[in-house]
Design an enzyme around this catalytic site. Structure first.
Site, PDB file in Angstrom:
ATOM      1  N   ARG A   1       0.851  -1.186   0.000  1.00  0.00           N
ATOM      2  CA  ARG A   1       0.000   0.000   0.000  1.00  0.00           C
ATOM      3  C   ARG A   1       0.881   1.229   0.000  1.00  0.00           C
ATOM      4  O   ARG A   1       1.447   1.597   1.027  1.00  0.00           O
ATOM      5  CB  ARG A   1      -0.937  -0.026   1.215  1.00  0.00           C
ATOM      6  CG  ARG A   1      -1.681   1.288   1.420  1.00  0.00           C
ATOM      7  CD  ARG A   1      -2.814   1.164   2.404  1.00  0.00           C
ATOM      8  NE  ARG A   1      -2.446   0.646   3.707  1.00  0.00           N
ATOM      9  CZ  ARG A   1      -1.853   1.339   4.681  1.00  0.00           C
ATOM     10  NH1 ARG A   1      -1.506   2.595   4.480  1.00  0.00           N
ATOM     11  NH2 ARG A   1      -1.598   0.787   5.844  1.00  0.00           N
TER      12      ARG A   1
ATOM     13  N   TYR B   1       3.981   5.168  11.300  1.00  0.00           N
ATOM     14  CA  TYR B   1       4.211   3.769  11.655  1.00  0.00           C
ATOM     15  C   TYR B   1       5.053   2.985  10.649  1.00  0.00           C
ATOM     16  O   TYR B   1       5.319   1.812  10.859  1.00  0.00           O
ATOM     17  CB  TYR B   1       2.879   3.049  11.893  1.00  0.00           C
ATOM     18  CG  TYR B   1       1.897   3.109  10.735  1.00  0.00           C
ATOM     19  CD1 TYR B   1       2.028   2.287   9.619  1.00  0.00           C
ATOM     20  CD2 TYR B   1       0.816   3.986  10.769  1.00  0.00           C
ATOM     21  CE1 TYR B   1       1.126   2.334   8.574  1.00  0.00           C
ATOM     22  CE2 TYR B   1      -0.096   4.043   9.729  1.00  0.00           C
ATOM     23  CZ  TYR B   1       0.062   3.212   8.643  1.00  0.00           C
ATOM     24  OH  TYR B   1      -0.841   3.263   7.607  1.00  0.00           O
TER      25      TYR B   1
ATOM     26  N   HIS C   1      -3.904   4.216   4.522  1.00  0.00           N
ATOM     27  CA  HIS C   1      -5.002   3.252   4.607  1.00  0.00           C
ATOM     28  C   HIS C   1      -6.290   3.890   4.103  1.00  0.00           C
ATOM     29  O   HIS C   1      -7.010   3.331   3.286  1.00  0.00           O
ATOM     30  CB  HIS C   1      -5.166   2.781   6.050  1.00  0.00           C
ATOM     31  CG  HIS C   1      -6.303   1.822   6.234  1.00  0.00           C
ATOM     32  ND1 HIS C   1      -6.271   0.531   5.770  1.00  0.00           N
ATOM     33  CD2 HIS C   1      -7.514   1.976   6.824  1.00  0.00           C
ATOM     34  CE1 HIS C   1      -7.405  -0.071   6.066  1.00  0.00           C
ATOM     35  NE2 HIS C   1      -8.173   0.788   6.705  1.00  0.00           N
TER      36      HIS C   1
END
Length: 386
Positions: free
Chosen positions: A281, A294, A285
């Protein structure tokens, strides 16, 4: 019972499965390298026409434009939220183009490329994310189910539908116009949900004609894949009694070939398959997420070198299958699509507040009718107010 330390493979697991590798491991099915070089695979090799490859390239370019345009629209306040697919175009176009008209797809909330393959006007997707409808397309017309927000629920829907067409006699007849399968999309995070594992059990028990297509983009929102599974996801299928395969999810050729084989296996009556499309990805998100909190930028830069669109373009140019005239025309088409989305999203009509009561029941029960009438009276009290 052998104790397995957190974050490590026990010696028994390592011996059986080998270490997890950041590049997908030697078991990765690949037909086109990140550099655009054609490779071959003993089980899933196939020939592609120039027209087919140009079609894949066009699909991915336009799907990416839908994604980037929609992200910008959300940033401008025109959409409430948007789930990006950046970097996952090959997984979606390759699998989506492998579907036959009679097959049925059950998406998550990120399958914009599959929606494109099923002929959906992307403005219908924007209506959902703008909040003016609850999916305005007809699943019976497109064989594409509404987006599913509940993580993993669509795996059960895909399995149940597959069991239905099985009982309707639309599996294993030998008629390519009749035999059908379903495909259920989900992410690596959803593989940890009970619904997905229950779907595996039902599919295996009833030999359902379903393909489970997991886009392993390495992150379940902010949780890395390493915290979700001690083994590669595709190997979980063996525990349920059906085959699994890991494909390079950034390789549209390999994704198409693997999905086509799995769907045909299902249509013939040989049961379910789990496909793990190993991808990444590249974006957030959703537009409410900040991935810089993160994950490492080095990882993102690494995966940029595996861009699914760039590798197909490199192959097409190297083999003289596209020229500047083709790419210029595609750029114009993408710009026109973007312009249509920008103009069209503002023309989407706001729903009537009372429409929330529609389509809940076949016949509206008295208590709900009373609530509707009360709400209508409340809304009417504002008429003429300044």
């Amino acid at each position: 019972m052998t104790h397995v330390p957190d974050g490590e493979f026990g010696p028994d697991l390592a011996e059986v499965f080998g270490p997890q590798q950041s590049d997908g491991g030697p078991e990765l099915v690949q037909l086109l390298t990140p550099e655009g070089e054609r490779t071959h695979h003993a089980e899933f090799d196939m020939d592609f026409s120039a027209e087919q490859l140009r079609g894949f390239y066009r699909d991915m370019v336009l799907t990416r434009r839908i994604d980037t345009e929609s992200t910008a629209l959300q940033r401008h306040g025109e959409l409430g939220i948007w789930a990006q697919l950046l970097g996952q175009e090959a997984a979606q176009i390759g699998s989506g183009r492998a579907l036959r008209p009679q097959d049925f797809a059950f998406p998550t909330y990120r399958e914009h490329g599959v929606a494109w393959c099923r002929g959906l006007d992307p403005l219908k997707l924007l209506g959902l994310f703008r909040g003016v409808d609850q999916s305005s397309w007809d699943p019976a017309e497109t064989n594409f189910a509404p987006y599913t927000i509940i993580i993993g629920a669509q795996a059960l829907h895909a399995t149940g539908y597959a069991m239905g067409i099985q009982r309707d006699g639309a599996v294993g007849t030998g008629d390519p116009e009749r035999d059908a399968a379903t495909i259920g999309y989900f992410g690596d995070g959803a593989s940890s949900q009970g619904d997905v594992n229950e779907a595996f059990i039902f599919a295996a028990s009833y030999n359902a004609p379903v393909v489970f297509f997991c886009q392993n983009n390495q992150w379940a929102i902010s949780e890395p894949f390493e915290r979700q599974s001690r083994i590669p996801l595709y190997q979980r299928a063996l525990g349920f009694g059906f085959p699994g395969v890991r494909v390079d999810g950034n390789d549209v050729m390999a994704t198409y070939a693997v999905t086509q084989a799995a769907l045909q296996r299902a249509r013939e009556g040989s049961g379910p398959t789990l496909i793990e499309a190993y991808t990444y990805r590249m974006g957030a998100h959703t537009t409410t997420d900040d991935p810089t909190r993160y994950r490492l930028s080095d990882d993102v830069e690494n995966w940029k070198l595996k861009d699914p669109i760039a590798r197909v373009e490199a192959y097409l140019r190297r083999n003289g299958l596209i020229d500047e005239q083709f790419t210029d025309a595609l750029t114009v088409e993408a710009d026109q699509l973007g312009e249509r989305l920008r103009a069209g999203v503002k023309e989407l009509a706001d729903p009537s507040p009372l429409s929330v009561f529609d389509h809940v029941y076949a016949e509206l029960p008295p208590e709900l009718a009373e609530q509707r009438d009360g709400y209508a009276e409340y809304l009417a009290s504002f008429e003429g107010a300044h």
